[in-house]
Design an enzyme around this catalytic site. Sequence first.
Site, PDB file in Angstrom:
ATOM      1  N   ASP A  97     -18.657 -10.486  -8.072  1.00  0.00           N
ATOM      2  CA  ASP A  97     -18.562  -9.575  -6.932  1.00  0.00           C
ATOM      3  C   ASP A  97     -17.843  -8.287  -7.335  1.00  0.00           C
ATOM      4  O   ASP A  97     -18.224  -7.195  -6.901  1.00  0.00           O
ATOM      5  CB  ASP A  97     -17.849 -10.255  -5.763  1.00  0.00           C
ATOM      6  CG  ASP A  97     -17.902  -9.415  -4.504  1.00  0.00           C
ATOM      7  OD1 ASP A  97     -19.010  -9.033  -4.076  1.00  0.00           O
ATOM      8  OD2 ASP A  97     -16.823  -9.121  -3.943  1.00  0.00           O
ATOM      9  N   GLU A 156       0.864  -1.179   0.000  1.00  0.00           N
ATOM     10  CA  GLU A 156       0.000   0.000   0.000  1.00  0.00           C
ATOM     11  C   GLU A 156       0.899   1.227   0.000  1.00  0.00           C
ATOM     12  O   GLU A 156       2.042   1.173   0.466  1.00  0.00           O
ATOM     13  CB  GLU A 156      -0.904   0.014   1.236  1.00  0.00           C
ATOM     14  CG  GLU A 156      -1.847  -1.168   1.344  1.00  0.00           C
ATOM     15  CD  GLU A 156      -2.921  -1.207   0.269  1.00  0.00           C
ATOM     16  OE1 GLU A 156      -3.170  -0.155  -0.372  1.00  0.00           O
ATOM     17  OE2 GLU A 156      -3.505  -2.279   0.070  1.00  0.00           O
TER      18      GLU A 156
END
Length: 185
Positions: free
Chosen positions: A112, A87
């Site tokens: 999804d 990240e």
Amino acid sequence: SDGVSGGSDRDPAGIARQERFVQRMLPLAQDAARQLGVAPETIVAHAALETGWGRSMPTSTDGTPSFNLFGVKAAADGPAVASRTIEFEQGSAVTRVERFRAYATPQDGIQDYVNLLAGSARYAGALGQGGDAAAFARALQQGGYATDPRYADKLTAVAARVSALIDAGLKGGNPRPIEGVQATG
């Protein structure tokens, strides 16, 4: 490699891996692309970027695949697996362990993903972009899909690579044509 190329364009093993990934993913991406209003190649490119051309998908501790092809993070409830990820925080790459959604099948994971993008106002700008992978990528980044400041550029580059592989597979004489694609024009 930074996950974009999945191997050099001159590396036969890397090219073969990319071709196999496109061959497997393209049929699965057709319906998702129709639902989102984007080209199937864009969906394939997004999965290629998130999984390193299929080399890195979150798995459970016993090695069961999550079928999470798009790096979709998990909420507190529902099936999930923990996996290391990078990240970006204040411009710096940080490795962390995050929870990612887990699915019974690749199709469940893809649906999804469609539901996430189609059901969130954050990603509305990504919908209906047709063959404009760069616009799709920019809209995802603007919506906060990823923390990497170069995410849109990376996704756009992978989409160009996917398109090049498909184009090469449509040419006569290719010993490994990309199946599931019809020549147009």
